[in-house]
Design a protein around this motif. Structure first.
Motif, PDB file in Angstrom:
ATOM      1  N   ALA A  85       0.826  -1.204   0.000  1.00  0.00           N
ATOM      2  CA  ALA A  85       0.000   0.000   0.000  1.00  0.00           C
ATOM      3  C   ALA A  85       0.864   1.259   0.000  1.00  0.00           C
ATOM      4  O   ALA A  85       0.498   2.269  -0.600  1.00  0.00           O
ATOM      5  N   GLY A  86       2.007   1.195   0.642  1.00  0.00           N
ATOM      6  CA  GLY A  86       2.927   2.324   0.618  1.00  0.00           C
ATOM      7  C   GLY A  86       3.517   2.545  -0.757  1.00  0.00           C
ATOM      8  O   GLY A  86       3.921   3.654  -1.108  1.00  0.00           O
ATOM      9  N   GLY A  87       3.558   1.470  -1.560  1.00  0.00           N
ATOM     10  CA  GLY A  87       4.082   1.588  -2.920  1.00  0.00           C
ATOM     11  C   GLY A  87       3.025   2.010  -3.906  1.00  0.00           C
ATOM     12  O   GLY A  87       3.226   2.916  -4.699  1.00  0.00           O
ATOM     13  N   CYS A  88       1.863   1.361  -3.871  1.00  0.00           N
ATOM     14  CA  CYS A  88       0.783   1.689  -4.812  1.00  0.00           C
ATOM     15  C   CYS A  88      -0.536   1.216  -4.217  1.00  0.00           C
ATOM     16  O   CYS A  88      -0.818   0.020  -4.199  1.00  0.00           O
ATOM     17  N   LEU A  89      -1.323   2.149  -3.757  1.00  0.00           N
ATOM     18  CA  LEU A  89      -2.585   1.806  -3.103  1.00  0.00           C
ATOM     19  C   LEU A  89      -3.567   1.157  -4.085  1.00  0.00           C
ATOM     20  O   LEU A  89      -4.297   0.236  -3.723  1.00  0.00           O
ATOM     21  N   THR A  90      -3.562   1.593  -5.327  1.00  0.00           N
ATOM     22  CA  THR A  90      -4.469   1.017  -6.324  1.00  0.00           C
ATOM     23  C   THR A  90      -4.164  -0.459  -6.548  1.00  0.00           C
ATOM     24  O   THR A  90      -5.070  -1.293  -6.581  1.00  0.00           O
ATOM     25  N   THR A  91      -2.894  -0.779  -6.705  1.00  0.00           N
ATOM     26  CA  THR A  91      -2.496  -2.174  -6.893  1.00  0.00           C
ATOM     27  C   THR A  91      -2.884  -2.990  -5.671  1.00  0.00           C
ATOM     28  O   THR A  91      -3.434  -4.087  -5.790  1.00  0.00           O
ATOM     29  N   THR A  92      -2.621  -2.452  -4.485  1.00  0.00           N
ATOM     30  CA  THR A  92      -2.927  -3.163  -3.249  1.00  0.00           C
ATOM     31  C   THR A  92      -4.424  -3.391  -3.103  1.00  0.00           C
ATOM     32  O   THR A  92      -4.858  -4.482  -2.740  1.00  0.00           O
ATOM     33  N   PHE A  93      -5.215  -2.383  -3.411  1.00  0.00           N
ATOM     34  CA  PHE A  93      -6.672  -2.509  -3.312  1.00  0.00           C
ATOM     35  C   PHE A  93      -7.189  -3.611  -4.238  1.00  0.00           C
ATOM     36  O   PHE A  93      -8.035  -4.419  -3.849  1.00  0.00           O
ATOM     37  N   THR A  94      -6.672  -3.656  -5.449  1.00  0.00           N
ATOM     38  CA  THR A  94      -7.087  -4.678  -6.403  1.00  0.00           C
ATOM     39  C   THR A  94      -6.636  -6.064  -5.946  1.00  0.00           C
ATOM     40  O   THR A  94      -7.410  -7.023  -5.950  1.00  0.00           O
ATOM     41  N   TRP A  95      -5.386  -6.152  -5.525  1.00  0.00           N
ATOM     42  CA  TRP A  95      -4.801  -7.427  -5.101  1.00  0.00           C
ATOM     43  C   TRP A  95      -5.458  -7.968  -3.838  1.00  0.00           C
ATOM     44  O   TRP A  95      -5.669  -9.166  -3.700  1.00  0.00           O
ATOM     45  N   ILE A  96      -5.810  -7.094  -2.898  1.00  0.00           N
ATOM     46  CA  ILE A  96      -6.344  -7.563  -1.612  1.00  0.00           C
ATOM     47  C   ILE A  96      -7.736  -8.178  -1.777  1.00  0.00           C
ATOM     48  O   ILE A  96      -8.134  -9.042  -0.989  1.00  0.00           O
ATOM     49  N   GLN A  97      -8.460  -7.773  -2.818  1.00  0.00           N
ATOM     50  CA  GLN A  97      -9.750  -8.412  -3.089  1.00  0.00           C
ATOM     51  C   GLN A  97      -9.543  -9.900  -3.377  1.00  0.00           C
ATOM     52  O   GLN A  97     -10.335 -10.736  -2.962  1.00  0.00           O
ATOM     53  N   HIS A  98      -8.475 -10.204  -4.074  1.00  0.00           N
ATOM     54  CA  HIS A  98      -8.120 -11.587  -4.395  1.00  0.00           C
ATOM     55  C   HIS A  98      -7.879 -12.380  -3.113  1.00  0.00           C
ATOM     56  O   HIS A  98      -8.263 -13.547  -3.016  1.00  0.00           O
ATOM     57  N   GLN A  99      -7.244 -11.756  -2.127  1.00  0.00           N
ATOM     58  CA  GLN A  99      -6.914 -12.443  -0.882  1.00  0.00           C
ATOM     59  C   GLN A  99      -8.161 -12.905  -0.134  1.00  0.00           C
ATOM     60  O   GLN A  99      -8.155 -13.949   0.522  1.00  0.00           O
ATOM     61  N   GLY A 100      -9.244 -12.135  -0.234  1.00  0.00           N
ATOM     62  CA  GLY A 100     -10.501 -12.549   0.400  1.00  0.00           C
ATOM     63  C   GLY A 100     -11.010 -13.870  -0.167  1.00  0.00           C
ATOM     64  O   GLY A 100     -11.431 -14.759   0.576  1.00  0.00           O
ATOM     65  N   ALA A 101     -10.949 -13.999  -1.480  1.00  0.00           N
ATOM     66  CA  ALA A 101     -11.387 -15.253  -2.114  1.00  0.00           C
ATOM     67  C   ALA A 101     -10.474 -16.404  -1.721  1.00  0.00           C
ATOM     68  O   ALA A 101     -10.940 -17.510  -1.433  1.00  0.00           O
ATOM     69  N   VAL A 102      -9.166 -16.145  -1.680  1.00  0.00           N
ATOM     70  CA  VAL A 102      -8.211 -17.194  -1.295  1.00  0.00           C
ATOM     71  C   VAL A 102      -8.468 -17.652   0.135  1.00  0.00           C
ATOM     72  O   VAL A 102      -8.520 -18.854   0.419  1.00  0.00           O
ATOM     73  N   ARG A 103      -8.663 -16.721   1.038  1.00  0.00           N
ATOM     74  CA  ARG A 103      -8.889 -17.078   2.443  1.00  0.00           C
ATOM     75  C   ARG A 103     -10.186 -17.861   2.615  1.00  0.00           C
ATOM     76  O   ARG A 103     -10.239 -18.831   3.363  1.00  0.00           O
ATOM     77  N   ARG A 104     -11.237 -17.433   1.927  1.00  0.00           N
ATOM     78  CA  ARG A 104     -12.515 -18.128   2.067  1.00  0.00           C
ATOM     79  C   ARG A 104     -12.457 -19.539   1.493  1.00  0.00           C
ATOM     80  O   ARG A 104     -12.979 -20.482   2.080  1.00  0.00           O
ATOM     81  N   LEU A 105     -11.822 -19.691   0.338  1.00  0.00           N
ATOM     82  CA  LEU A 105     -11.694 -21.037  -0.240  1.00  0.00           C
ATOM     83  C   LEU A 105     -10.798 -21.928   0.612  1.00  0.00           C
ATOM     84  O   LEU A 105     -11.059 -23.119   0.759  1.00  0.00           O
ATOM     85  N   THR A 106      -9.740 -21.345   1.171  1.00  0.00           N
ATOM     86  CA  THR A 106      -8.847 -22.112   2.045  1.00  0.00           C
ATOM     87  C   THR A 106      -9.614 -22.614   3.258  1.00  0.00           C
ATOM     88  O   THR A 106      -9.489 -23.778   3.648  1.00  0.00           O
ATOM     89  N   ALA A 107     -10.428 -21.748   3.856  1.00  0.00           N
ATOM     90  CA  ALA A 107     -11.198 -22.131   5.040  1.00  0.00           C
ATOM     91  C   ALA A 107     -12.289 -23.152   4.706  1.00  0.00           C
ATOM     92  O   ALA A 107     -12.546 -24.073   5.478  1.00  0.00           O
ATOM     93  N   ALA A 108     -12.912 -23.009   3.534  1.00  0.00           N
ATOM     94  CA  ALA A 108     -14.019 -23.889   3.165  1.00  0.00           C
ATOM     95  C   ALA A 108     -13.541 -25.272   2.731  1.00  0.00           C
ATOM     96  O   ALA A 108     -14.192 -26.273   3.007  1.00  0.00           O
ATOM     97  N   GLY A 109     -12.399 -25.325   2.044  1.00  0.00           N
ATOM     98  CA  GLY A 109     -11.919 -26.609   1.536  1.00  0.00           C
ATOM     99  C   GLY A 109     -12.871 -27.178   0.507  1.00  0.00           C
ATOM    100  O   GLY A 109     -13.674 -26.464  -0.094  1.00  0.00           O
ATOM    101  N   GLY A 110     -12.771 -28.456   0.263  1.00  0.00           N
ATOM    102  CA  GLY A 110     -13.671 -29.123  -0.663  1.00  0.00           C
ATOM    103  C   GLY A 110     -13.153 -29.166  -2.091  1.00  0.00           C
ATOM    104  O   GLY A 110     -12.038 -28.746  -2.392  1.00  0.00           O
TER     105      GLY A 110
END
Length: 133
Positions: A84-109
């Protein structure tokens, strides 16, 4: 650590402001030159996200078993802070991806087994869309 070097690189390269581009965004009928300019901007805009993928950060929250980093909360927080200190736009876009990764990791299957390896490398990228608000 590669992610720290990436954050410094994004800080140096994210200074391109859309107002600095010679695109006429006010015309209701853009010229071919304007369309070419916007296409070049779009290509430039994906480069930081490609760099994040190349550094392995799309798999920050994914488990190592699927090619992710399996970062703990403190490490993940530090990565987000540096990006975020480097590029907030990139971080904002990338962090949305992390939500999907975390949810799929927790859900499994089956879906997680199929999709998580591609999400961990950035070959498949996830985001958030909101409508009807």
């Amino acid at each position: 650590m590669r992610w720290w070097v990436l954050a410094v690189g994004l800080a140096a390269g994210c200074g391109d402001n859309i107002r600095d581009w010679p695109c006429d965004v006010t015309s209701s009928q853009p010229s071919l030159a304007t369309i070419d300019c916007w296409n070049e901007f779009r290509l430039q805009a994906t480069r930081p996200l490609d760099a994040v993928a190349d550094a392995g950060l799309y798999g920050l929250h994914a488990p190592p078993s699927v090619g992710g980093l399996g970062a703990d909360a403190a490490t993940a927080d530090r990565v987000v802070e540096l990006l975020a200190g480097g590029c907030l736009t990139t971080t904002f876009t990338w962090i949305q991806h992390q939500g999907a990764v975390r949810r799929l990791t927790a859900a499994g299957g089956v879906l997680a087994d199929e999709v998580l390896p591609r999400l961990a490398t950035g070959a498949t990228r996830a985001g958030v869309a909101v409508g009807g608000v």
